[in-house]
Design a protein around this motif. Structure first.
Motif, PDB file in Angstrom:
ATOM      1  N   CYS A  36       0.808  -1.222   0.000  1.00 43.81           N
ATOM      2  CA  CYS A  36       0.000   0.000   0.000  1.00 43.81           C
ATOM      3  C   CYS A  36       0.839   1.269   0.000  1.00 43.81           C
ATOM      4  O   CYS A  36       0.323   2.356   0.302  1.00 43.81           O
ATOM      5  N   GLY A  37       2.131   1.156  -0.317  1.00 40.15           N
ATOM      6  CA  GLY A  37       2.976   2.338  -0.436  1.00 40.15           C
ATOM      7  C   GLY A  37       3.789   2.682   0.792  1.00 40.15           C
ATOM      8  O   GLY A  37       4.677   3.528   0.716  1.00 40.15           O
ATOM      9  N   PHE A  38       3.514   2.050   1.938  1.00 43.95           N
ATOM     10  CA  PHE A  38       4.252   2.377   3.157  1.00 43.95           C
ATOM     11  C   PHE A  38       5.543   1.579   3.270  1.00 43.95           C
ATOM     12  O   PHE A  38       6.581   2.116   3.618  1.00 43.95           O
ATOM     13  N   HIS A  39       5.496   0.274   3.002  1.00 44.97           N
ATOM     14  CA  HIS A  39       6.724  -0.530   3.043  1.00 44.97           C
ATOM     15  C   HIS A  39       7.289  -0.762   1.641  1.00 44.97           C
ATOM     16  O   HIS A  39       8.464  -1.073   1.492  1.00 44.97           O
ATOM     17  N   ALA A  40       6.438  -0.607   0.623  1.00 46.62           N
ATOM     18  CA  ALA A  40       6.843  -0.830  -0.769  1.00 46.62           C
ATOM     19  C   ALA A  40       5.682  -0.419  -1.662  1.00 46.62           C
ATOM     20  O   ALA A  40       4.573  -0.182  -1.196  1.00 46.62           O
ATOM     21  N   GLY A  41       5.959  -0.346  -2.978  1.00 47.90           N
ATOM     22  CA  GLY A  41       4.899  -0.096  -3.943  1.00 47.90           C
ATOM     23  C   GLY A  41       4.645   1.369  -4.236  1.00 47.90           C
ATOM     24  O   GLY A  41       4.099   2.076  -3.394  1.00 47.90           O
ATOM     25  N   ASP A  42       5.052   1.823  -5.414  1.00 49.69           N
ATOM     26  CA  ASP A  42       4.715   3.183  -5.845  1.00 49.69           C
ATOM     27  C   ASP A  42       3.347   3.151  -6.533  1.00 49.69           C
ATOM     28  O   ASP A  42       2.854   2.073  -6.899  1.00 49.69           O
ATOM     29  N   PRO A  43       2.681   4.283  -6.699  1.00 46.73           N
ATOM     30  CA  PRO A  43       1.326   4.277  -7.256  1.00 46.73           C
ATOM     31  C   PRO A  43       1.190   3.561  -8.599  1.00 46.73           C
ATOM     32  O   PRO A  43       0.223   2.816  -8.814  1.00 46.73           O
ATOM     33  N   ALA A  44       2.141   3.778  -9.504  1.00 48.85           N
ATOM     34  CA  ALA A  44       2.034   3.129 -10.815  1.00 48.85           C
ATOM     35  C   ALA A  44       2.129   1.612 -10.689  1.00 48.85           C
ATOM     36  O   ALA A  44       1.424   0.867 -11.390  1.00 48.85           O
ATOM     37  N   THR A  45       2.995   1.139  -9.789  1.00 48.75           N
ATOM     38  CA  THR A  45       3.109  -0.299  -9.554  1.00 48.75           C
ATOM     39  C   THR A  45       1.804  -0.863  -9.010  1.00 48.75           C
ATOM     40  O   THR A  45       1.348  -1.939  -9.423  1.00 48.75           O
ATOM     41  N   LEU A  46       1.168  -0.133  -8.107  1.00 47.92           N
ATOM     42  CA  LEU A  46      -0.074  -0.619  -7.521  1.00 47.92           C
ATOM     43  C   LEU A  46      -1.199  -0.653  -8.550  1.00 47.92           C
ATOM     44  O   LEU A  46      -2.016  -1.586  -8.553  1.00 47.92           O
ATOM     45  N   GLY A  57      -8.759 -12.543 -12.130  1.00 50.96           N
ATOM     46  CA  GLY A  57      -9.773 -12.948 -11.174  1.00 50.96           C
ATOM     47  C   GLY A  57      -9.218 -13.267  -9.797  1.00 50.96           C
ATOM     48  O   GLY A  57      -9.790 -14.075  -9.054  1.00 50.96           O
ATOM     49  N   VAL A  58      -8.101 -12.619  -9.445  1.00 51.37           N
ATOM     50  CA  VAL A  58      -7.446 -12.837  -8.151  1.00 51.37           C
ATOM     51  C   VAL A  58      -7.944 -11.792  -7.149  1.00 51.37           C
ATOM     52  O   VAL A  58      -8.021 -10.603  -7.477  1.00 51.37           O
ATOM     53  N   SER A  59      -8.273 -12.220  -5.943  1.00 51.57           N
ATOM     54  CA  SER A  59      -8.742 -11.296  -4.911  1.00 51.57           C
ATOM     55  C   SER A  59      -7.603 -10.383  -4.460  1.00 51.57           C
ATOM     56  O   SER A  59      -6.482 -10.838  -4.239  1.00 51.57           O
ATOM     57  N   VAL A  60      -7.925  -9.114  -4.282  1.00 52.38           N
ATOM     58  CA  VAL A  60      -6.937  -8.121  -3.841  1.00 52.38           C
ATOM     59  C   VAL A  60      -7.106  -7.869  -2.347  1.00 52.38           C
ATOM     60  O   VAL A  60      -8.206  -7.596  -1.867  1.00 52.38           O
ATOM     61  N   GLY A  61      -5.990  -7.968  -1.616  1.00 49.12           N
ATOM     62  CA  GLY A  61      -5.983  -7.632  -0.197  1.00 49.12           C
ATOM     63  C   GLY A  61      -5.022  -6.493   0.058  1.00 49.12           C
ATOM     64  O   GLY A  61      -4.008  -6.353  -0.635  1.00 49.12           O
ATOM     65  N   ALA A  62      -5.342  -5.656   1.039  1.00 47.62           N
ATOM     66  CA  ALA A  62      -4.457  -4.553   1.415  1.00 47.62           C
ATOM     67  C   ALA A  62      -3.415  -5.065   2.394  1.00 47.62           C
ATOM     68  O   ALA A  62      -3.761  -5.488   3.504  1.00 47.62           O
ATOM     69  N   ALA A  94      -6.308   4.053   0.334  1.00 44.48           N
ATOM     70  CA  ALA A  94      -5.543   4.351  -0.884  1.00 44.48           C
ATOM     71  C   ALA A  94      -5.570   3.180  -1.853  1.00 44.48           C
ATOM     72  O   ALA A  94      -5.823   3.342  -3.055  1.00 44.48           O
ATOM     73  N   LEU A  95      -5.326   1.967  -1.334  1.00 45.89           N
ATOM     74  CA  LEU A  95      -5.309   0.813  -2.229  1.00 45.89           C
ATOM     75  C   LEU A  95      -6.696   0.521  -2.779  1.00 45.89           C
ATOM     76  O   LEU A  95      -6.835   0.127  -3.949  1.00 45.89           O
ATOM     77  N   ASP A  96      -7.725   0.723  -1.973  1.00 39.16           N
ATOM     78  CA  ASP A  96      -9.075   0.467  -2.471  1.00 39.16           C
ATOM     79  C   ASP A  96      -9.417   1.406  -3.621  1.00 39.16           C
ATOM     80  O   ASP A  96     -10.076   1.005  -4.592  1.00 39.16           O
ATOM     81  N   ALA A  97      -8.977   2.656  -3.535  1.00 36.27           N
ATOM     82  CA  ALA A  97      -9.216   3.595  -4.637  1.00 36.27           C
ATOM     83  C   ALA A  97      -8.509   3.123  -5.907  1.00 36.27           C
ATOM     84  O   ALA A  97      -9.087   3.153  -7.007  1.00 36.27           O
ATOM     85  N   VAL A  98      -7.265   2.678  -5.754  1.00 39.20           N
ATOM     86  CA  VAL A  98      -6.526   2.150  -6.909  1.00 39.20           C
ATOM     87  C   VAL A  98      -7.232   0.923  -7.468  1.00 39.20           C
ATOM     88  O   VAL A  98      -7.436   0.796  -8.689  1.00 39.20           O
ATOM     89  N   ALA A  99      -7.613   0.003  -6.590  1.00 39.17           N
ATOM     90  CA  ALA A  99      -8.264  -1.229  -7.039  1.00 39.17           C
ATOM     91  C   ALA A  99      -9.570  -0.936  -7.772  1.00 39.17           C
ATOM     92  O   ALA A  99      -9.848  -1.514  -8.837  1.00 39.17           O
TER      93      ALA A  99
END
Length: 252
Positions: A36-46, A57-62, A94-99
């Motif tokens: 979610c960007g705190f330990h890793a992951g920039d916005p474009a990667t997410l 069809g893979v479930s996304v978890g934060a 943040a991740l839910d908005a991206v998802a």
């Protein structure tokens, strides 16, 4: 017949620094613990990771963690419960908005790294994570270690809980994960990892660092996406479980 979910930590690249093969793993696992960007992951990667997860069809978890990019979230941070609560709410939102922008949504929450290990026993930090999920969306399942304070508090709060086992990590005799600083704490042989996953799911046990066995309850089996052997291990695990008659599907 046994049923289990396969999850992996994904979305952990950052800018020009590439970590893991998200695209290949998303063809094997059923749930993706997305940074979610705190330990890793920039916005474009997410964005890319969520788009690929939706496509497969893979479930996304934060995968929420400490604010620790330099340490990859694997260092304990003595953060106050109120600050940790705010950090977790921020990361999930943040991740839910991206998802959602990519046609999917956050369907569960899993702590990352040092936070994951801390909330096994740390009452204050575990309560902060539970409070964040409860006040944001109490229908979101929390994924964690069986017997942890986190899952106990989540159950008390009426939050769905999912028990997790780690096929590529060593276990101590008390059923917790061996510290990464210890030799052999992370496993790399795909066949060994696959056989451990089979024993976890079919027999309900795992061999410990002492050579003994402890009971494990596995609703979901984790494979670390940052390992160089992650794709081979995940593929082997899925094949061995399928051969054992285990149904593999997402829990959320």
């Amino acid at each position: 017949m046994a049923t289990v979910d396969l999850n992996a930590d994904l979305g952990e690249s950052y800018g020009r620094w590439q970590l893991g093969d998200d695209e290949a793993l998303l063809r094997v696992v059923t749930s993706a613990n997305v940074a979610c960007g705190f330990h890793a992951g920039d916005p474009a990667t997410l964005v890319r990771t969520c788009a690929l997860a939706a496509e497969q069809g893979v479930s996304v978890g934060a995968q929420v963690g400490y604010h620790d990019l330099a340490g990859f979230g694997r260092r304990f941070v003595d953060v106050s419960p109120d600050d940790l609560y705010a950090d977790v709410v921020y990361q999930i939102g943040a991740l839910d908005a991206v998802a959602r922008s990519q046609g999917t949504r956050v369907r569960y929450v899993k702590p990352h790294g040092a936070l994951y290990n801390t909330v096994v026993h740390h009452q204050g930090q575990a309560a902060a994570v539970v409070r964040a999920v409860s006040e944001l969306d109490p229908t979101l399942p929390l994924l964690g270690l069986p017997g942890s304070v986190l899952l106990d508090l989540a159950e008390d709060a009426g939050i769905p809980t999912v028990r997790e086992a780690f096929a590529d990590r060593a276990y101590t005799d008390d059923g917790t994960l061996a510290p990464r600083s210890e030799p052999g704490a992370v496993l790399h042989d795909a066949d060994e990892i696959a056989d451990r996953a089979r024993r976890m799911v079919v027999e309900g046990v795992v061999e410990t660092t002492s050579g003994d066995t402890v009971a494990v309850d596995a609703d979901s089996v984790c494979l670390h996406g940052d390992s160089p052997d992650a794709v081979a291990a995940a593929t082997a695990v899925r094949a061995v479980l399928a051969d054992a008659g285990v149904t593999i599907r997402p829990f959320a």
